[in-house]
Design an enzyme around this catalytic site. Sequence first.
Site, PDB file in Angstrom:
ATOM      1  N   LEU A  43       0.821  -1.201   0.000  1.00  0.00           N
ATOM      2  CA  LEU A  43       0.000   0.000   0.000  1.00  0.00           C
ATOM      3  C   LEU A  43       0.861   1.260   0.000  1.00  0.00           C
ATOM      4  O   LEU A  43       0.524   2.242  -0.657  1.00  0.00           O
ATOM      5  CB  LEU A  43      -0.946   0.005   1.206  1.00  0.00           C
ATOM      6  CG  LEU A  43      -1.829   1.242   1.360  1.00  0.00           C
ATOM      7  CD1 LEU A  43      -2.719   1.448   0.137  1.00  0.00           C
ATOM      8  CD2 LEU A  43      -2.670   1.155   2.632  1.00  0.00           C
TER       9      LEU A  43
ATOM     10  N   ASP B 169      14.132   2.575  10.290  1.00  0.00           N
ATOM     11  CA  ASP B 169      13.337   1.615  11.055  1.00  0.00           C
ATOM     12  C   ASP B 169      12.481   2.426  12.015  1.00  0.00           C
ATOM     13  O   ASP B 169      12.990   3.029  12.964  1.00  0.00           O
ATOM     14  CB  ASP B 169      14.265   0.670  11.826  1.00  0.00           C
ATOM     15  CG  ASP B 169      13.519  -0.357  12.662  1.00  0.00           C
ATOM     16  OD1 ASP B 169      12.276  -0.249  12.790  1.00  0.00           O
ATOM     17  OD2 ASP B 169      14.172  -1.267  13.208  1.00  0.00           O
TER      18      ASP B 169
ATOM     19  N   ASN C 201       2.026   4.378   7.647  1.00  0.00           N
ATOM     20  CA  ASN C 201       1.577   3.179   6.934  1.00  0.00           C
ATOM     21  C   ASN C 201       2.352   1.919   7.321  1.00  0.00           C
ATOM     22  O   ASN C 201       1.832   0.809   7.197  1.00  0.00           O
ATOM     23  CB  ASN C 201       1.704   3.424   5.425  1.00  0.00           C
ATOM     24  CG  ASN C 201       1.557   2.164   4.608  1.00  0.00           C
ATOM     25  OD1 ASN C 201       0.459   1.621   4.441  1.00  0.00           O
ATOM     26  ND2 ASN C 201       2.675   1.656   4.088  1.00  0.00           N
TER      27      ASN C 201
ATOM     28  N   LYS D 258       5.143  11.592  16.892  1.00  0.00           N
ATOM     29  CA  LYS D 258       5.788  12.486  17.864  1.00  0.00           C
ATOM     30  C   LYS D 258       6.840  13.357  17.190  1.00  0.00           C
ATOM     31  O   LYS D 258       6.908  14.572  17.429  1.00  0.00           O
ATOM     32  CB  LYS D 258       6.435  11.652  18.974  1.00  0.00           C
ATOM     33  CG  LYS D 258       7.300  12.452  19.951  1.00  0.00           C
ATOM     34  CD  LYS D 258       7.896  11.560  21.021  1.00  0.00           C
ATOM     35  CE  LYS D 258       8.983  12.280  21.815  1.00  0.00           C
ATOM     36  NZ  LYS D 258       8.482  13.480  22.506  1.00  0.00           N
TER      37      LYS D 258
ATOM     38  N   SER E  92      -4.604   1.864  10.033  1.00  0.00           N
ATOM     39  CA  SER E  92      -4.772   0.722  10.917  1.00  0.00           C
ATOM     40  C   SER E  92      -5.292  -0.460  10.101  1.00  0.00           C
ATOM     41  O   SER E  92      -4.695  -0.844   9.102  1.00  0.00           O
ATOM     42  CB  SER E  92      -5.725   1.088  12.065  1.00  0.00           C
ATOM     43  OG  SER E  92      -5.906   0.012  12.947  1.00  0.00           O
TER      44      SER E  92
ATOM     45  N   TYR F 241      -1.799  -9.161  16.385  1.00  0.00           N
ATOM     46  CA  TYR F 241      -1.941  -8.165  15.317  1.00  0.00           C
ATOM     47  C   TYR F 241      -3.119  -7.239  15.615  1.00  0.00           C
ATOM     48  O   TYR F 241      -3.009  -6.015  15.504  1.00  0.00           O
ATOM     49  CB  TYR F 241      -2.154  -8.876  13.980  1.00  0.00           C
ATOM     50  CG  TYR F 241      -2.371  -7.942  12.817  1.00  0.00           C
ATOM     51  CD1 TYR F 241      -1.311  -7.214  12.286  1.00  0.00           C
ATOM     52  CD2 TYR F 241      -3.644  -7.788  12.252  1.00  0.00           C
ATOM     53  CE1 TYR F 241      -1.519  -6.342  11.215  1.00  0.00           C
ATOM     54  CE2 TYR F 241      -3.840  -6.926  11.184  1.00  0.00           C
ATOM     55  CZ  TYR F 241      -2.777  -6.215  10.671  1.00  0.00           C
ATOM     56  OH  TYR F 241      -2.978  -5.353   9.613  1.00  0.00           O
TER      57      TYR F 241
ATOM     58  N   LYS G  98      -3.343  -3.083  16.314  1.00  0.00           N
ATOM     59  CA  LYS G  98      -4.160  -2.171  15.520  1.00  0.00           C
ATOM     60  C   LYS G  98      -5.220  -1.467  16.371  1.00  0.00           C
ATOM     61  O   LYS G  98      -5.594  -0.327  16.080  1.00  0.00           O
ATOM     62  CB  LYS G  98      -4.798  -2.927  14.361  1.00  0.00           C
ATOM     63  CG  LYS G  98      -3.781  -3.415  13.320  1.00  0.00           C
ATOM     64  CD  LYS G  98      -2.955  -2.265  12.763  1.00  0.00           C
ATOM     65  CE  LYS G  98      -2.017  -2.694  11.660  1.00  0.00           C
ATOM     66  NZ  LYS G  98      -1.253  -1.563  11.085  1.00  0.00           N
TER      67      LYS G  98
END
Length: 228
Positions: A17, A60, A83, A116, A134, A148, A152
Amino acid sequence: MNLTNKTILITGGSEGLGFALAKELLSHNSEVIICGRNSEKLNDASKKLNSNKLRTFVCDVSDYNQVQMMVKNITNLDILINNAGIFMESPIESSNPAEISNVINVNVKGVIYVAKACIPLLKRRKESYLLNISSTKGVEGEANLSVYSASKFAVQGFTESLQLELKETNIKVFGFYPASMDTTFHLKTGVVRDRSNWMTVEEVAEVIGFALSRPDPMMFDKLVLRNK
């Protein structure tokens, strides 16, 4: 927001995505920045996108020091798209603790760390967006996806809290909750699923591009996108 010449940071932008979003937003004549952990994948994505409006960073997102170093090299930012994420499917009893930590570190800490670091940049703009991607598993659970799903759900809580925290600022906070997309995201777990009715990443990226480009005062604060 008129996306022309707007600067947009997409985490996890080298594939799936994130890559589709980069392509979609470049078509809006935006200045796009993508980051990812793998330099080879980033270089490959850059070659495929082939745009002088594209920048890449190896980063990362679960490492705040790396996030800070990346953001220090970004002068202006109009839109942040959080994302980056990893998938995990396993009964909780047989889940590997190291894999659990990795999911939480990337899916939760990564979102928080990048937000942040970028909020001060977003506050400088007259209008800006902070989009956290999410999953439908962030609004409803599923067997064998407990870790998982937990990660989310955490993103949903973080997003809704930011909407209140930043309510009096210029930043629009947007939570996006898509169902399964036809990518290699799930294949990395080794679990084979029927993907015949899954959305393509291009279709989802188009929806996000549409949502971000709505004129003031219209905005999305939460969008759940389901398969048929």
